[in-house]
Design a protein around this motif. Structure first.
Motif, short mmCIF file in Angstrom:
data_model
loop_
_atom_site.label_atom_id
_atom_site.label_comp_id
_atom_site.label_asym_id
_atom_site.label_seq_id
_atom_site.Cartn_x
_atom_site.Cartn_y
_atom_site.Cartn_z
N PRO A 187 0.82 -1.21 0.00
CA PRO A 187 0.00 0.00 0.00
C PRO A 187 0.86 1.26 0.00
O PRO A 187 1.86 1.34 0.69
N LYS A 188 0.47 2.23 -0.81
CA LYS A 188 1.18 3.51 -0.88
C LYS A 188 0.37 4.55 -0.11
O LYS A 188 -0.61 5.11 -0.62
N LEU A 189 0.74 4.77 1.15
CA LEU A 189 0.03 5.74 1.98
C LEU A 189 0.67 7.11 1.83
O LEU A 189 1.89 7.24 1.75
N THR A 190 -0.17 8.14 1.83
CA THR A 190 0.34 9.50 1.79
C THR A 190 0.94 9.86 3.14
O THR A 190 0.75 9.15 4.14
N ASN A 227 -9.61 5.73 3.71
CA ASN A 227 -8.61 5.47 2.67
C ASN A 227 -7.54 4.50 3.17
O ASN A 227 -7.08 3.63 2.42
N ILE A 228 -7.15 4.66 4.45
CA ILE A 228 -6.18 3.75 5.04
C ILE A 228 -6.74 2.33 5.07
O ILE A 228 -6.06 1.37 4.69
N TYR A 229 -7.99 2.18 5.53
CA TYR A 229 -8.62 0.87 5.58
C TYR A 229 -8.64 0.22 4.20
O TYR A 229 -8.36 -0.97 4.04
N ARG A 230 -9.00 1.03 3.19
CA ARG A 230 -9.09 0.50 1.82
C ARG A 230 -7.73 0.03 1.33
O ARG A 230 -7.60 -1.07 0.76
N LYS A 231 -6.70 0.83 1.58
CA LYS A 231 -5.37 0.48 1.08
C LYS A 231 -4.77 -0.72 1.82
O LYS A 231 -4.05 -1.53 1.22
#
Length: 238
Positions: free
Chosen positions: A174-177, A213-217
């Motif tokens: 996962p690419k988190l911001t 968004n975190i959960y999705r990634k």
């Protein structure tokens, strides 16, 4: 123990339902501190999808309620005046194996946490957590997930990673911001949405957006799973 008169023969009645026909989550609460018990009872009673069948202050009362009622969830403290809540969970597994158990306790040592889970607890919240998250935790648990406080997640991660070689983060991970990483760190520390917004100087309303968004990634569905998965992938250290 407080039992509503109309619920004394709950085991002889069909499951309670709310308007529209959906079944209510029937709950037994076990907590020896009267102030905390009252607070938790009010939260559960105000929840439109829940029904508090019994509010118990001792292990004996709890075991009696377990044997008396047909219910879905036991929420129990561990330090009870006449025993340990783990005994209630063990009694639950025998009397009502289809029901779920969630611990709410100040205890967070490795042995207690692991004993509770081995006994059959599928959720574990610490009393220093925000009790306003209780209903969210119950909803997660009844949906098949395991709500646990971040400190409890840390214990489980330690246990699961013991003797397991480290794995590197895959290239397609996962690419988190940067902002999502900040939020993820805050989640792992147990901060509430309001605390995260204040610390990061962002709007309270944007925090849930980042968290979704975190959960999705990470392909998870709650805070505890996010912390566990992020630690497993090396995104954060617990």
């Amino acid at each position: 123990m407080t039992i509503k008169p109309e619920e004394r023969d709950a085991d002889l009645s069909p499951p309670a339902q709310k308007a529209g026909g959906a079944a209510l989550c029937r709950i037994i609460l076990s907590e020896d501190d009267p102030i905390i018990r009252e607070r938790l009872s009010k939260l559960i009673s105000a929840w439109q999808d829940g029904l508090l069948l019994a509010s118990c202050g001792t292990l004996a009362e709890t075991i009696e309620a377990i044997s008396t009622h047909d219910f879905d969830l036991l929420i129990t403290d561990l330090n009870l005046p006449d025993g340990n809540g783990i005994e209630a969970i063990e009694a639950l597994r025998i009397a009502r194996p289809e029901a779920q158990a969630m611990v709410i306790s100040v205890l967070a040592d490795d042995r207690t946490v692991l004993n509770s889970i081995e006994a059959g607890a599928t959720g574990y919240l610490l009393k220093d957590a925000d009790f306003t998250d209780l209903i969210e935790a119950i909803t997660d648990l009844m949906a098949g997930r395991s709500p646990i406080s971040s400190r409890i997640a840390r214990i489980l991660v330690k246990r699961l990673s013991a003797g397991t070689p480290e794995t590197s983060l895959p290239d397609n991970g996962p690419k988190l911001t940067d902002r999502e990483m900040d939020i993820l760190w805050g989640i792992s520390k147990g901060f509430t949405y309001a605390e995260l917004a204040q610390r990061l100087e962002i709007s309270r309303q944007t925090v849930p957006v980042h968290i979704r968004n975190i959960y999705r990634k990470l392909q998870v569905s709650n805070r505890s799973e996010a912390v566990f998965e992020a630690a497993r992938q090396g995104l954060i250290k617990l």
